[in-house]
Enzyme design. Structure first.
Site, PDB file in Angstrom:
ATOM      1  N   THR A 140       0.774  -1.217   0.126  1.00  0.00           N
ATOM      2  CA  THR A 140      -0.053   0.051   0.171  1.00  0.00           C
ATOM      3  C   THR A 140       0.983   1.252  -0.053  1.00  0.00           C
ATOM      4  O   THR A 140       1.732   1.235   0.965  1.00  0.00           O
ATOM      5  CB  THR A 140      -0.903   0.061   1.372  1.00  0.00           C
ATOM      6  OG1 THR A 140      -1.423  -1.113   1.390  1.00  0.00           O
ATOM      7  CG2 THR A 140      -1.997   1.042   1.328  1.00  0.00           C
TER       8      THR A 140
ATOM      9  N   ARG B 272     -12.565  -9.745  -1.269  1.00  0.00           N
ATOM     10  CA  ARG B 272     -11.737  -9.212  -0.064  1.00  0.00           C
ATOM     11  C   ARG B 272     -11.357  -7.789  -0.005  1.00  0.00           C
ATOM     12  O   ARG B 272     -10.958  -7.170  -0.853  1.00  0.00           O
ATOM     13  CB  ARG B 272     -10.433 -10.179  -0.263  1.00  0.00           C
ATOM     14  CG  ARG B 272      -9.676  -9.957   0.946  1.00  0.00           C
ATOM     15  CD  ARG B 272      -8.500  -8.961   0.661  1.00  0.00           C
ATOM     16  NE  ARG B 272      -7.473  -8.831   2.188  1.00  0.00           N
ATOM     17  CZ  ARG B 272      -6.590  -7.786   1.921  1.00  0.00           C
ATOM     18  NH1 ARG B 272      -6.651  -6.875   1.225  1.00  0.00           N
ATOM     19  NH2 ARG B 272      -5.628  -7.730   3.092  1.00  0.00           N
ATOM     20  N   VAL B 273     -11.428  -7.334   1.295  1.00  0.00           N
ATOM     21  CA  VAL B 273     -11.091  -5.848   1.474  1.00  0.00           C
ATOM     22  C   VAL B 273     -10.123  -5.767   2.519  1.00  0.00           C
ATOM     23  O   VAL B 273     -10.375  -6.668   3.722  1.00  0.00           O
ATOM     24  CB  VAL B 273     -12.112  -4.924   1.590  1.00  0.00           C
ATOM     25  CG1 VAL B 273     -11.822  -3.688   2.096  1.00  0.00           C
ATOM     26  CG2 VAL B 273     -13.422  -4.959   0.449  1.00  0.00           C
ATOM     27  N   GLY B 274      -8.987  -5.191   2.491  1.00  0.00           N
ATOM     28  CA  GLY B 274      -8.206  -4.812   3.468  1.00  0.00           C
ATOM     29  C   GLY B 274      -8.528  -3.737   4.365  1.00  0.00           C
ATOM     30  O   GLY B 274      -9.584  -3.419   4.677  1.00  0.00           O
ATOM     31  N   ASP B 275      -7.379  -3.241   5.057  1.00  0.00           N
ATOM     32  CA  ASP B 275      -7.391  -1.932   5.848  1.00  0.00           C
ATOM     33  C   ASP B 275      -7.448  -0.691   5.171  1.00  0.00           C
ATOM     34  O   ASP B 275      -7.743   0.310   5.706  1.00  0.00           O
ATOM     35  CB  ASP B 275      -6.099  -2.094   6.541  1.00  0.00           C
ATOM     36  CG  ASP B 275      -4.614  -1.897   6.130  1.00  0.00           C
ATOM     37  OD1 ASP B 275      -4.758  -2.657   4.930  1.00  0.00           O
ATOM     38  OD2 ASP B 275      -3.820  -1.061   6.080  1.00  0.00           O
TER      39      ASP B 275
ATOM     40  N   GLY C   7       1.156  -3.522   4.526  1.00  0.00           N
ATOM     41  CA  GLY C   7       1.290  -4.675   4.787  1.00  0.00           C
ATOM     42  C   GLY C   7      -0.070  -5.434   5.052  1.00  0.00           C
ATOM     43  O   GLY C   7      -1.092  -5.169   4.341  1.00  0.00           O
TER      44      GLY C   7
HETATM   45  N1  GLY Z   1      -2.597  -3.232   2.812  1.00  0.00           N
HETATM   46  C1  GLY Z   1      -3.266  -3.495   2.081  1.00  0.00           C
HETATM   47  C2  GLY Z   1      -4.096  -4.557   2.125  1.00  0.00           C
HETATM   48  O1  GLY Z   1      -4.063  -5.482   2.954  1.00  0.00           O
HETATM   49  O2  GLY Z   1      -5.067  -4.657   1.421  1.00  0.00           O
END
Ligand code: GLY
Length: 331
Positions: free
Chosen positions: A192, A220-223, A244
């Site tokens: 990211t 899927r979605v991250g932070d 990360g």
């Molecule tokens: N930090 C990006 C993600 O995990 O999607």
């Protein structure tokens, strides 16, 4: 005492934010506050920091800041550079796809007033962070997802385009041959892009943008689009942004945690280290197998960065000096 002043005092004196005893301490601590403000190092502004070695993107943000532009414009335009960079396979156009071959982007942005905008699972639009800014500025909402986010972007004049480049398609096809679902977190290069800036007026903004985990499960979605996890800005205290494995950042609400730790008196470096500590010290932590890194800045312009593993770095522009600083790390 106004609530905001109370919060500021708590931060400057290192007093915690537990209301009962702190209100009493505040009254006694005026001279403590004066002492604290004397020892605050005056840092020259503006400044911008980014996750990883993203010189061109950070230089763009710096150019905006130097010409008197706002921190918000700086972080948006800086992130845009990396979103257009097809060599970088973790952000924007050319990002690695999910396991079904779809490139889906997540991004968010936060301004000096604490306003925020975010896009989730955005397809076919390169500049996810600019769409997030439009969500913040032109709608009463904070987050738009999927088709709705894409349609909104198009209605605002963003041009749809194919985000899957030949190089990323080739990488995905090679991965498919192995036919094993194993997400890849690149611990040595990019992930990211997160960017935090303080402009000449001393105001803070931040942004982050990503194509997420390579070969993730569809949906899927991250932070990165989650305010408080991937990014948090409080213009009176500071800001933090993550890179990360998003799942681990979400579980500890990492960026908000760092800003709150700074509010309680920790330096950006100490706060980043504690946020990583929360991840690695879990009894069942599998931290040897993933990377998380944070960068942070406080209102005084002090910066910090920390990651689980070696290889993470922060790019910093300040005083016409640009540096790529290897982060301290846990392992
Ligand atoms: N930090 C990006 C993600 O995990 O999607």
């Amino acid at each position: 005492m106004k609530r905001r002043n109370f919060i500021k005092r708590a931060s400057l004196t290192g007093v915690g934010i537990a209301v009962g005893n702190t209100l009493a301490s505040c009254a006694e601590n005026t001279s403590e506050e004066a002492k604290a403000s004397q020892i605050i190092k005056k840092t020259s502004l503006p400044l911008v920091i980014s996750t990883w070695e993203v010189k061109n993107a950070t230089a763009k943000a710096w150019e905006v800041l130097q010409s008197g532009g706002s921190a918000l414009d700086a972080v948006e335009q800086g992130c845009n550079v990396e979103e257009s960079n097809v060599i970088n396979q973790t952000v924007g156009k050319g990002g690695l796809p999910d396991r079904d071959g779809n490139v889906t982007l997540d991004a968010c942005i936060m301004d000096k007033y604490g306003n925020c905008g975010s896009v989730v699972y955005l397809q076919n639009i390169t500049h996810a962070v600019s769409v997030a800014r439009k969500v913040m500025e032109d709608t009463p909402h904070v987050m738009l997802a999927g088709k709705g986010a894409e349609q909104f972007a198009i209605s605002k004049g963003f041009q749809p385009e194919e985000l899957l480049t030949e190089a990323s398609k080739e990488a995905w096809e090679k991965w498919k041959v192995k036919a094993k679902y194993k997400p890849i977190i690149n611990i040595e290069n990019h992930d990211t892009i997160g960017m935090l800036a303080i402009d000449k007026g001393g105001d803070i903004s931040g942004a982050c943008t990503t194509s997420g985990l390579a070969y993730k499960l569809a949906g899927r979605v991250g932070d990165s689009p989650i305010i408080g996890s991937g990014l948090f800005v409080d213009n009176e205290i500071g800001a933090a942004v993550a890179t990360g494995l998003g799942e681990e950042v979400v579980k500890t609400v990492g960026s908000f945690l760092i800003v709150e730790l700074m509010r309680q008196g920790k330096s950006p470096q100490e706060a980043c280290e504690e946020a990583i500590g929360r991840i690695v010290s879990k009894p069942d932590s599998n931290y040897k197998n993933f990377q998380v890194g944070y960068i942070a800045v406080n209102k005084q312009g002090e910066t910090g960065s920390y990651s689980i593993h070696k290889g993470f770095s922060m790019t910093k522009y300040q005083d016409a000096k640009n540096e790529n600083l290897q982060s301290e790390h846990y392992t």
